[in-house]
Design a protein around this motif. Sequence first.
Motif, PDB file in Angstrom:
ATOM      1  N   VAL A   1      -3.124  52.679 -33.628  1.00  0.00           N
ATOM      2  CA  VAL A   1      -2.992  53.677 -32.569  1.00  0.00           C
ATOM      3  C   VAL A   1      -1.514  53.856 -32.239  1.00  0.00           C
ATOM      4  CG1 VAL A   1      -3.561  54.272 -30.184  1.00  0.00           C
ATOM      5  CG2 VAL A   1      -5.262  53.108 -31.623  1.00  0.00           C
ATOM      6  N   ALA A   2      -1.053  55.093 -32.148  1.00  0.00           N
ATOM      7  CA  ALA A   2       0.355  55.372 -31.863  1.00  0.00           C
ATOM      8  C   ALA A   2       0.704  54.945 -30.446  1.00  0.00           C
ATOM      9  CB  ALA A   2       0.648  56.857 -32.054  1.00  0.00           C
ATOM     10  N   ALA A   3       1.863  54.326 -30.288  1.00  0.00           N
ATOM     11  CA  ALA A   3       2.269  53.793 -28.990  1.00  0.00           C
ATOM     12  C   ALA A   3       2.347  54.874 -27.923  1.00  0.00           C
ATOM     13  CB  ALA A   3       3.619  53.087 -29.127  1.00  0.00           C
ATOM     14  N   GLU A   4       2.760  56.091 -28.313  1.00  0.00           N
ATOM     15  CA  GLU A   4       2.914  57.154 -27.310  1.00  0.00           C
ATOM     16  C   GLU A   4       1.579  57.613 -26.725  1.00  0.00           C
ATOM     17  OE1 GLU A   4       3.247  59.145 -31.444  1.00  0.00           O
ATOM     18  OE2 GLU A   4       3.988  57.332 -30.423  1.00  0.00           O
ATOM     19  N   ARG A   5       0.477  57.235 -27.338  1.00  0.00           N
ATOM     20  CA  ARG A   5      -0.846  57.604 -26.820  1.00  0.00           C
ATOM     21  C   ARG A   5      -1.432  56.523 -25.922  1.00  0.00           C
ATOM     22  NH1 ARG A   5      -4.576  57.780 -30.643  1.00  0.00           N
ATOM     23  NH2 ARG A   5      -5.902  59.138 -29.386  1.00  0.00           N
ATOM     24  N   LEU A   6      -0.771  55.386 -25.827  1.00  0.00           N
ATOM     25  CA  LEU A   6      -1.280  54.245 -25.067  1.00  0.00           C
ATOM     26  C   LEU A   6      -0.556  54.112 -23.732  1.00  0.00           C
ATOM     27  CD1 LEU A   6      -1.512  51.643 -27.958  1.00  0.00           C
ATOM     28  CD2 LEU A   6      -3.454  52.567 -26.680  1.00  0.00           C
ATOM     29  N   HIS A   7      -1.327  53.830 -22.688  1.00  0.00           N
ATOM     30  CA  HIS A   7      -0.758  53.694 -21.351  1.00  0.00           C
ATOM     31  C   HIS A   7      -1.418  52.500 -20.661  1.00  0.00           C
ATOM     32  CE1 HIS A   7       0.840  57.805 -21.847  1.00  0.00           C
ATOM     33  NE2 HIS A   7      -0.325  58.030 -22.461  1.00  0.00           N
ATOM     34  N   ILE A   8      -0.623  51.604 -20.117  1.00  0.00           N
ATOM     35  CA  ILE A   8      -1.158  50.423 -19.433  1.00  0.00           C
ATOM     36  C   ILE A   8      -1.356  50.734 -17.950  1.00  0.00           C
ATOM     37  CG2 ILE A   8      -0.739  48.038 -18.753  1.00  0.00           C
ATOM     38  CD1 ILE A   8       0.773  47.622 -21.337  1.00  0.00           C
ATOM     39  N   VAL A   9      -2.584  50.606 -17.499  1.00  0.00           N
ATOM     40  CA  VAL A   9      -2.932  50.712 -16.079  1.00  0.00           C
ATOM     41  C   VAL A   9      -3.678  49.434 -15.719  1.00  0.00           C
ATOM     42  CG1 VAL A   9      -4.200  51.983 -14.307  1.00  0.00           C
ATOM     43  CG2 VAL A   9      -3.092  53.235 -16.182  1.00  0.00           C
ATOM     44  N   PRO A  10      -3.045  48.489 -15.036  1.00  0.00           N
ATOM     45  CA  PRO A  10      -3.706  47.221 -14.714  1.00  0.00           C
ATOM     46  C   PRO A  10      -4.997  47.426 -13.926  1.00  0.00           C
ATOM     47  CG  PRO A  10      -1.349  47.060 -14.318  1.00  0.00           C
ATOM     48  CD  PRO A  10      -1.635  48.516 -14.586  1.00  0.00           C
ATOM     49  N   HIS A  11      -5.943  46.551 -14.190  1.00  0.00           N
ATOM     50  CA  HIS A  11      -7.254  46.572 -13.539  1.00  0.00           C
ATOM     51  C   HIS A  11      -7.132  45.856 -12.193  1.00  0.00           C
ATOM     52  CE1 HIS A  11     -11.453  46.121 -12.742  1.00  0.00           C
ATOM     53  NE2 HIS A  11     -11.872  46.258 -13.983  1.00  0.00           N
ATOM     54  N   PRO A  12      -7.330  46.552 -11.060  1.00  0.00           N
ATOM     55  CA  PRO A  12      -7.227  45.876  -9.760  1.00  0.00           C
ATOM     56  C   PRO A  12      -8.396  44.923  -9.529  1.00  0.00           C
ATOM     57  CG  PRO A  12      -7.042  48.273  -9.553  1.00  0.00           C
ATOM     58  CD  PRO A  12      -7.577  47.982 -10.917  1.00  0.00           C
ATOM     59  N   PRO A  13      -8.234  43.969  -8.623  1.00  0.00           N
ATOM     60  CA  PRO A  13      -9.370  43.125  -8.237  1.00  0.00           C
ATOM     61  C   PRO A  13     -10.474  43.966  -7.613  1.00  0.00           C
ATOM     62  CG  PRO A  13      -7.305  42.173  -7.471  1.00  0.00           C
ATOM     63  CD  PRO A  13      -6.989  43.556  -7.940  1.00  0.00           C
ATOM     64  N   MET A  14     -11.705  43.477  -7.720  1.00  0.00           N
ATOM     65  CA  MET A  14     -12.860  44.186  -7.175  1.00  0.00           C
ATOM     66  C   MET A  14     -13.562  43.293  -6.161  1.00  0.00           C
ATOM     67  SD  MET A  14     -14.341  46.035 -10.625  1.00  0.00           S
ATOM     68  CE  MET A  14     -14.721  44.503 -11.479  1.00  0.00           C
TER      69      MET A  14
ATOM     70  N   PHE B   1     -14.336  38.143 -13.597  1.00  0.00           N
ATOM     71  CA  PHE B   1     -13.214  37.358 -13.081  1.00  0.00           C
ATOM     72  C   PHE B   1     -12.528  38.082 -11.925  1.00  0.00           C
ATOM     73  CE2 PHE B   1      -8.557  36.781 -13.298  1.00  0.00           C
ATOM     74  CZ  PHE B   1      -8.483  35.463 -12.879  1.00  0.00           C
ATOM     75  N   LEU B   2     -12.295  39.384 -12.082  1.00  0.00           N
ATOM     76  CA  LEU B   2     -11.617  40.151 -11.041  1.00  0.00           C
ATOM     77  C   LEU B   2     -12.484  40.298  -9.797  1.00  0.00           C
ATOM     78  CD1 LEU B   2     -10.037  42.782 -13.407  1.00  0.00           C
ATOM     79  CD2 LEU B   2      -8.773  41.149 -12.004  1.00  0.00           C
ATOM     80  N   SER B   3     -13.794  40.176  -9.945  1.00  0.00           N
ATOM     81  CA  SER B   3     -14.688  40.187  -8.793  1.00  0.00           C
ATOM     82  C   SER B   3     -14.737  38.825  -8.107  1.00  0.00           C
ATOM     83  CB  SER B   3     -16.109  40.575  -9.219  1.00  0.00           C
ATOM     84  OG  SER B   3     -16.149  41.876  -9.767  1.00  0.00           O
ATOM     85  N   ALA B   4     -14.424  37.766  -8.846  1.00  0.00           N
ATOM     86  CA  ALA B   4     -14.549  36.406  -8.317  1.00  0.00           C
ATOM     87  C   ALA B   4     -13.318  35.937  -7.548  1.00  0.00           C
ATOM     88  CB  ALA B   4     -14.823  35.434  -9.471  1.00  0.00           C
ATOM     89  N   LEU B   5     -12.189  36.609  -7.747  1.00  0.00           N
ATOM     90  CA  LEU B   5     -10.935  36.101  -7.199  1.00  0.00           C
ATOM     91  C   LEU B   5     -10.949  35.905  -5.691  1.00  0.00           C
ATOM     92  CD1 LEU B   5      -8.209  38.027  -9.257  1.00  0.00           C
ATOM     93  CD2 LEU B   5      -8.545  35.546  -9.167  1.00  0.00           C
ATOM     94  N   HIS B   6     -11.544  36.843  -4.951  1.00  0.00           N
ATOM     95  CA  HIS B   6     -11.401  36.788  -3.498  1.00  0.00           C
ATOM     96  C   HIS B   6     -12.288  35.741  -2.834  1.00  0.00           C
ATOM     97  CE1 HIS B   6     -15.088  39.228  -3.174  1.00  0.00           C
ATOM     98  NE2 HIS B   6     -15.099  38.917  -1.902  1.00  0.00           N
ATOM     99  N   TYR B   7     -13.114  35.017  -3.623  1.00  0.00           N
ATOM    100  CA  TYR B   7     -13.948  33.968  -3.036  1.00  0.00           C
ATOM    101  C   TYR B   7     -13.176  32.667  -2.823  1.00  0.00           C
ATOM    102  CZ  TYR B   7     -17.846  37.093  -3.838  1.00  0.00           C
ATOM    103  OH  TYR B   7     -18.683  38.176  -3.793  1.00  0.00           O
ATOM    104  N   GLY B   8     -11.997  32.582  -3.399  1.00  0.00           N
ATOM    105  CA  GLY B   8     -11.191  31.379  -3.199  1.00  0.00           C
ATOM    106  C   GLY B   8     -11.841  30.137  -3.778  1.00  0.00           C
ATOM    107  N   LYS B   9     -12.446  30.274  -4.962  1.00  0.00           N
ATOM    108  CA  LYS B   9     -13.100  29.135  -5.616  1.00  0.00           C
ATOM    109  C   LYS B   9     -12.303  28.711  -6.840  1.00  0.00           C
ATOM    110  CE  LYS B   9     -16.414  29.291  -2.663  1.00  0.00           C
ATOM    111  NZ  LYS B   9     -17.844  29.437  -2.956  1.00  0.00           N
ATOM    112  N   ALA B  10     -12.410  27.436  -7.166  1.00  0.00           N
ATOM    113  CA  ALA B  10     -11.773  26.935  -8.383  1.00  0.00           C
ATOM    114  C   ALA B  10     -12.431  27.586  -9.590  1.00  0.00           C
ATOM    115  CB  ALA B  10     -11.916  25.421  -8.464  1.00  0.00           C
TER     116      ALA B  10
END
Length: 384
Positions: free
Chosen positions: A171-184, A297-306
Motif C-alpha cells: 500500500v502506498a504511504a500517501e494513501r495511509l493515515h494514522i488516526v489513534p483509537h481513543p479509549p472507549m 483493551f481500550l474498553s478495559a482501561l478506565h476500570y483501573g485493573k491490573a
Amino acid sequence: MKIAMLDPSLFTGRYDDGLCAALGAAGHQVSLLARPMRQTDAIEPKNYAYVPRFFARSEGLRGVLGEGSAFRALKATEYLASASLGDLSRLRADDVIHVQWLPFPMADKRLIARLRAGSKRPALVHTVHNASAYHGDSGAQGSGYRALLDQFDALIVHGETTYDAMIAQGVAAERLHIVPHPPMELAAAGATDLAAVPDPLAPRILFFGTIRPYKGFDLLIEACLKLRSEGLDFELAVAGKPFMDIEPLLSNIRAAGFGERLLLDLGFLTEHRLDAHLRKSDIIAFPYRHIDSSGAFLSALHYGKAMVASRVGMFEMLDEQAAQICAPDDVGALAEALRALVSDANARARLGQGALDLRASMGSWDQAAAQTLAVYEKALEKVR
C-alpha cells in the motif's frame, strides 16, 4: 459535510458510535448504516442518524434460525443482493463514505465498484482495524480483502503496527493515515447485572469478549492449570461468546478440580453485563497470539485493573507501569505474569493506576474526529 459511516454487521458499534457522535458534534451531517440493533447493543445515537440499512431479513429470522450455517448463508445471500442491486442513490449523495468493515469481499467488491462509477462520486475511505483480515480467522470473509483496499481514496489505520504491515503489503504511504483509537467506555451495569455476577472469593482473572483462536484462550487455560497445580488460589471468569470449541478446555479445568473456581457467562453479552464482570475482576487477561488494535483493551482501561497482555500489536506500546507484558504464544511466560499479580495485591494496585494514567494520556473522540476529517479532505481532493 455529509458523511455515511458503513459497518454492515456492526462489528465495532462502540467505536462507530464514538466517532459518529464526535463528527456530528463538529457540525457535520452523519449517518451510521448498519444492521438492525439487537438487545445486546447499547449504543444510543447522538448527533447522528442510525440507519438499519443491512441484513433486515436475516436479522428478522435470527431468532428462528439461530446463528449456524443457515443463518450465515442467508446473511451472505442478502448482503450480496444488496451490494449488487440495492438502491445507492442516498449513499451517492453523500460527500464521504467511510467504511469501517468489509464483511464479505465478494459482495463488497460489487458495492464499491458501483459507488466508484460515474464522473461525480463520493470520496471512499476505509479504516483498516487490523492488517490481517479478521485476524487471519476469516475464511471466505477475508478472501479478496487486500485487493479491495486499492479501491479506496484513503485508508485509516490506528497505529504504527498496522501502518508498517500495510506498507509491507504494497500500500502506498500517501494513501495511509494514522488516526489513534481513543479509549472507549461500556454502558454501566445496573443492579440486576451486578447481582448476576458473583463477588470474587479469591483474586479473579477475567477473559472477556468473543473467544477466537487468535485470542489465546487455550494458552490462558493452560497457564491457569499450571498455577492451580502449584496450589495458587484464584478464580477465572470467562465472559463472552465462543467462536471455537472450548468444551475440551473446560473439561480439562473440571478434571483438574478447578471447576469451583471457574465462572462462565457465555454468549453475546450486553455491555452492561460486561461492565459488571470488569468491575468485579482483579486481573484482565489479553493472551493474544496476534492483534493490531484491541477494542476490548481500550474498553478495559478506565476500570483501573491490573492487566496481562502478550507483546503483540498495540500492547507493544505498554511498559511495566501499565500492564504485565509477556511473550506471545508462551504458556510459561503467561503463567509467570499471572502468578506475579495473583500473589501480590500491591502489584495489582500499581498496574491498575498505570492503566488509568495511560487512559488519561490517550486521545479523545473529538481529536479522532478532527484527524478523521483531515483524512476526508485529502480523499475529497482526489474526486473533485
